[in-house]
Structures are given as structure tokens and as C-alpha cells.
Design an enzyme around this catalytic site. Sequence first.
Site, short mmCIF file in Angstrom:
data_model
loop_
_atom_site.label_atom_id
_atom_site.label_comp_id
_atom_site.label_asym_id
_atom_site.label_seq_id
_atom_site.Cartn_x
_atom_site.Cartn_y
_atom_site.Cartn_z
N HIS A 1 21.87 -35.10 -10.84
CA HIS A 1 21.07 -35.66 -9.70
C HIS A 1 19.53 -35.43 -9.84
CE1 HIS A 1 24.81 -36.38 -7.66
NE2 HIS A 1 25.17 -35.29 -8.04
N ASN B 1 -1.28 1.26 6.16
CA ASN B 1 -0.71 0.15 5.65
C ASN B 1 -0.43 -0.71 6.77
OD1 ASN B 1 -0.29 1.70 3.46
ND2 ASN B 1 1.64 2.18 3.48
N GLY B 2 -0.53 -2.02 6.57
CA GLY B 2 -0.09 -3.21 7.53
C GLY B 2 -1.43 -3.99 7.77
N TRP C 1 -3.28 -2.57 -1.33
CA TRP C 1 -2.94 -3.63 -1.72
C TRP C 1 -3.87 -4.67 -1.19
CZ3 TRP C 1 0.84 -7.87 -0.39
CH2 TRP C 1 1.19 -8.86 -1.48
N LYS D 1 14.15 -13.45 -12.43
CA LYS D 1 13.86 -12.08 -13.39
C LYS D 1 12.77 -12.56 -14.22
CE LYS D 1 14.65 -9.28 -11.33
NZ LYS D 1 15.19 -9.70 -10.15
N CYS E 1 0.69 -1.10 0.01
CA CYS E 1 0.08 0.09 -0.12
C CYS E 1 0.90 1.29 0.03
CB CYS E 1 -0.84 0.05 1.18
SG CYS E 1 -1.75 -1.89 1.41
N GLU F 1 19.11 -15.99 -10.00
CA GLU F 1 18.69 -14.36 -10.05
C GLU F 1 18.07 -14.43 -11.68
OE1 GLU F 1 17.82 -12.09 -8.62
OE2 GLU F 1 17.69 -10.45 -10.03
N GLU G 1 9.19 -13.70 -12.52
CA GLU G 1 8.41 -12.77 -11.73
C GLU G 1 7.91 -11.69 -12.92
OE1 GLU G 1 10.37 -10.07 -9.02
OE2 GLU G 1 12.15 -10.06 -10.07
N LYS H 1 6.74 -4.05 -4.68
CA LYS H 1 8.04 -3.65 -4.73
C LYS H 1 8.67 -3.82 -3.16
CE LYS H 1 11.95 -2.01 -5.78
NZ LYS H 1 12.70 -2.90 -6.98
N ARG I 1 4.85 0.24 -6.18
CA ARG I 1 4.54 -0.69 -5.06
C ARG I 1 3.38 -1.78 -5.38
NH1 ARG I 1 6.91 2.00 -0.21
NH2 ARG I 1 5.00 1.24 0.94
C1 AGP Z 1 13.20 -9.25 -6.76
O1 AGP Z 1 13.06 -8.61 -8.35
C2 AGP Z 1 11.95 -8.87 -6.04
N1 AGP Z 1 11.34 -7.50 -6.44
C3 AGP Z 1 11.91 -9.58 -4.49
O2 AGP Z 1 12.65 -10.57 -4.72
C4 AGP Z 1 12.80 -8.57 -3.78
O3 AGP Z 1 14.29 -8.40 -4.32
C5 AGP Z 1 12.68 -8.89 -2.27
O4 AGP Z 1 11.21 -8.81 -1.95
C6 AGP Z 1 13.39 -8.21 -1.24
O5 AGP Z 1 13.32 -6.66 -1.35
P1 AGP Z 1 14.56 -6.07 -0.60
O6 AGP Z 1 15.46 -5.80 -1.12
O7 AGP Z 1 13.85 -4.59 -0.67
O8 AGP Z 1 14.32 -6.46 0.67
#
Ligand code: AGP
Length: 615
Positions: free
Chosen positions: A511, A101-102, A75, A492, A2, A488, A495, A610, A27
Site C-alpha cells: 500500500h 528542573n522543569g 538540558w 533503536k 536536567c 522498536e 535514536e 533518558k 539523562r
Molecule cells: C526509547 O529507547 C527512548 N529512550 C524513549 O522512547 C523512551 O522509551 C520514552 O521516552 C518513554 O520513557 P519511559 O518509559 O521512561 O516513560
Amino acid sequence: MCGIVGYVGPRAATPIILEGLKRLEYRGYDSAGLAVIEENGKIEIRRDAGKLVNLQNRVAEAPLHGRIGIGHTRWATHGPPTSANAHPHRAKDGNIVVVQNGIVENFLPLREELTAQGYAFASDTDTEVIVQLIHREFTASEDLEEAVRRALRLLEGPSAVVVLSRYEPDRLIAARLGNAGAVVVGYGQGEMFLASDIPAILEHTRRMSFLENREMAVVTRQGVRFANLDGESLPDKEILSIPWDPVAAAKGPYRHFMQKEIFDQPNALTDTIRGRVDFLSGRVTLPEANLTPELAQRIDKVTIVACGTSYYSGLVGKFYIERLARLPVEVDYGSEYRYREPILDENTLFVAITQSGETVDTLAAMEEARRHNARLLSIVNAVGSQAARVADGVIYMQAGPEIGVASTKAFTTSVADQLLLAMYLAQQRGLMDEDASLALAHELALLPQKLGDALAQDEDIRKLAIAYANYADFLYLGRGLQYPIALEGALKLKEISYIHAEGYPAGEMKHGPIALIDETMPTVAIAPRDGVYEKMVSQVEQVKARQGKVIAVVNPDDHVVAAKADDLIVVPEASPWLLPILTVAPLQLFAYHIAVWRGSDVDQPRNLAKSVTVE
Ligand code: AGP
């Protein structure tokens, strides 16, 4: 997550709030709303489900006029994304509104209690109990600040709250309870701002303060007063000058924030390294890390904790610190670490890697480490974030604002930060002489240019991405320092394109995973000329022998792999230490172009946020 924006001052509040919410879109959200106090003293609310454009249409149909207001992008956690569930939520008498938020973990018993006291609820949300509690407490105390304090003390779970009321129409009251994301106070000229993240108000001011857990801010156009939830006044907070400029937070000529941030990386890395390496001696200095030579020598273990992309960055850092500083390193997910009763003490250096500085699982792991008296160091991008404030020292990524949900420049700059940390520890522990320091410093100096060269293949990578855009599954393989890059690269892709992709240590193929290989499952094999190159060559052969297609990431003039792979992505030669930063970049572009081709919402992928500030 949020988003919150608040304004009080001489200007019209509505456009400032709407623009601020727009800058928080990255976000992730599924409904939005705002409230202002009109010139006649009444509180007017506009809300709608869906994207901000729907809210903007509601405001255009029924304009708002007021110079104090609050806005929110939601959100959904409790209750579907509908206009009735969108914030702000209004109290029983209509004269108090709240955004939050929360999560109110005890909202059900509170809702039952309030219902028994005659309150009716217009939404399914947990947030609505907050505004009704404030109303109930205000009826008893006729003091809005005290009513907010009493209401928040009844809540369980993390909350960031902003309150607007007709009873005290010249002020906003903000409060932070636990880790529900930041509460930022922005200082203008005769006007003040509130936000849940820096970019929302950056065009109006760079002067900002940040609430800590259980703190409140009472904001009027003249300024701000701080207090805690126990009713004690607090001294004025340090006002930070945020080094990010509004342009840096804007897309510029790029189609998406993620694209901009991928191409930001050479400059970002330059900023990360600048001022931390003496290129004449190779010595590294990290003053903000607060790691004295004595402490650097006393440390006997390093624990790295992070989530998602930041966790994969930590896997690279493990290699750096173990090989250079000869310290044992464990790396764990924040969401796992906090439940495993970890072994650490005052001689443990606990490193949290977090771009946002607000990831609740990482922050909880930091609290666990604090309980064991470990030394806390945050590698963080967001200035003034919770992870930056609660640690004993920080190493800022200095990447500038990262808006795209898919993390890119935060990954490469946090990897560079860990190399600097490893060099610093090694030098302080007498394990890295000047020759070795100079050699690595020289490599670091060349890194931004080499990364730019790797990114210069964007068009070739775009064509390759289109050729592979319709596959349903991918395997990413790497060894040693390239294994985290396989993880990684797969993250990418999955996601932002929603294609299933799995990163795997190449040596593990035999394995199990090799059973997956056939012509329908392409493999990305990361095979630069490093210490495990020969092993990767045979890996490529194993995949080809099962009719699997191979996209190999290689160095220039690699005729061996070229003779076996179906397609190549070429990255410049470099020290094996720095190759992970070069090999990840084309994989970011590969994922980006596939996602664009498939029509995904690249900057706001479905279901993602985010900064994950809820468990
Ligand atoms: C990665 O592309 C994602 N956005 C997600 O995995 C992100 O890295 C993770 O939520 C950690 O976020 P932070 O680095 O702000 O703690």
C-alpha cells in the site's frame, strides 16, 4: 533531562556532588555547575558549558571547600547552553542560589515584574526568575522557607527546585511543583542527600523518600522536615529501601551502559518473573497490582498509554490481553491520549507503561484517567517514581537501573509484565485453565536461557552491523506480534545511530512503502515460525524482486527464507507469545554495533534525554 544533586553533612560536598552529577550524565545535558557554602560563609559557584569534565576543570583551577552544596546538569530549554545560563543561579544579593528542573511557563511576566522592581538578570534562563523571586520574598519575610513557598506559588508549569542560602547555611530546601521529574531525599548517617534520580546518591544510601506535587523538604545533616506549599507541616514520609545496588548501576566490564543493559536482560527477566508464577500450577500472582478477583472480573476494557519504546511494548501487550483475557484493548501515545477526550470509566483498567515513571506525557494521561475514575495500574521500573505513587497498583519491571538513554531491558521486562498481567486477568476471569497456564509458565521458565542464546550471537551480529553501517535508510517489517518489534527495532537504530529507519506492518508494504525499495534501502524482515510465517516469506520475496537487500530474523534451520534473504539473524524457537522478546534482542545489538561503528554517543545520543519530563 536536567539533573540535581544536593548534600549536607560532615564530608566535603564538592566530590559528592560531582560524582552524583556524573551518575546523572545519562539523562542528557549540555552544561553543569555547582555551589557550596565555604567555611567563611560565602557561597562559591563554579559553572561551565559542555560536559562535566569542563566543570571538573573549573573546580580544579579554583577548588571549593564546604560541607553543604548543590549541583546541576542542565538540558537547555530557555537560553543556549553557556556558563552564564548554567545553574546554579544567584540572587541579587549573592546570598541565595537555586537549581531547577522543569519550565517556568510564566517567566516572561515575572521577569518583567522583577525588572520593574530593580532586579537585573545575568542569564537568558527562566530559572533565574525563581531565585530573584525568593530573594524578593525573603527581603519581606526574612524567613527562607516561607520565601521559597511564596515564590513557588507564583510559578506556572512544572518545577523541581533546590535552594541554598547563606542566611540559613545549615539547610537545603527542596520543592516539587507538578511533574518536572523526581525530588529524592536520601537518608545517610549524620548526613543527608537530595537528587533528581536514584543513581546519583545510590552509593551513599539506599534509604530514600520522594516528594509529591506541591511538597517541600527542609534538609539538614540531622534529617528532614516535610511541608506543603500552603505552609502546613506534613508527617514524615515512608522511607523506601531501594533494591538496586551501586554496582548494578555501574558499567562493569561493558563499554556502554546500553551494552551492559542488553546483556542484563536474561537476569532481568528472571527477576521480573520470579515470585509471580507458581510453576507447579501455572497460577500468576501480582500482589502489588492490587487487582482483586472481583475487580479483574468487573473490568470491561483496558487502555494502555505510554511513550516511545514503552508504547511499542504496549502494542505487544494488546495482543496478550485481548487473546488471553478476551478484553478489548486500546493503546495510545501519552502525548496524544491527553488531548482526545477519551472514553473510559470505573470499569476501565488504565495501564501506564513507563521505565522512568516520570514521563510527563504519560503522567498527564494518568491524571486524565484519574478524572474518569478509571483503575490505574503502572508498569514501571523506577521504584518510588511518580507513576508508581499515583497509581492504584503497580507491576514493577524489576529490571534494575536502566542508564542508557536507549531503552532495552525495560522493553523486554515490560513485555513480560504484560504477559503476566494477561495471564492473571485470564485466570481470574476463568478463561485460562491449568493446562494452558502450565504450558505458558513452562515457556516463561525457559525464556531467560533462550534469550541468552539469542544474545550469544553478538559477534555475528556485530559483523553484520558493520556490513550495513553505511546505508542511509532502513525498513523494518513485522506482522502480528512482530509488528511492534519492527517499530522498536527501527527506533533503536534511529535514536542511537541517527540513520533513518522506519518500522512498518509487513502487510502494508503493497500500500505504498514498497515504492521505496531498491538496492540502497535494506529491509529487516522479522520472520520467525509463528502464525504469519508464510506471509512473511512472500514479503521477503516481494522485497527481493525489487533488488532490495533483506536481513531476515528467523528460527534455526529455516531453509525457505535462507534461500531468499541476503543475511540471517537466527533466534531460538519458542512459543509465539515469547518470540517478541527473543527477536527484539538481536535488533538491539544490531543498532548498538552500527552506532558504535559510526561513532555515536551511544549512552547519550544527541538531542535525547533518558526521561522526558518536559512537554
Ligand atoms: C526509547 O529507547 C527512548 N529512550 C524513549 O522512547 C523512551 O522509551 C520514552 O521516552 C518513554 O520513557 P519511559 O518509559 O521512561 O516513560
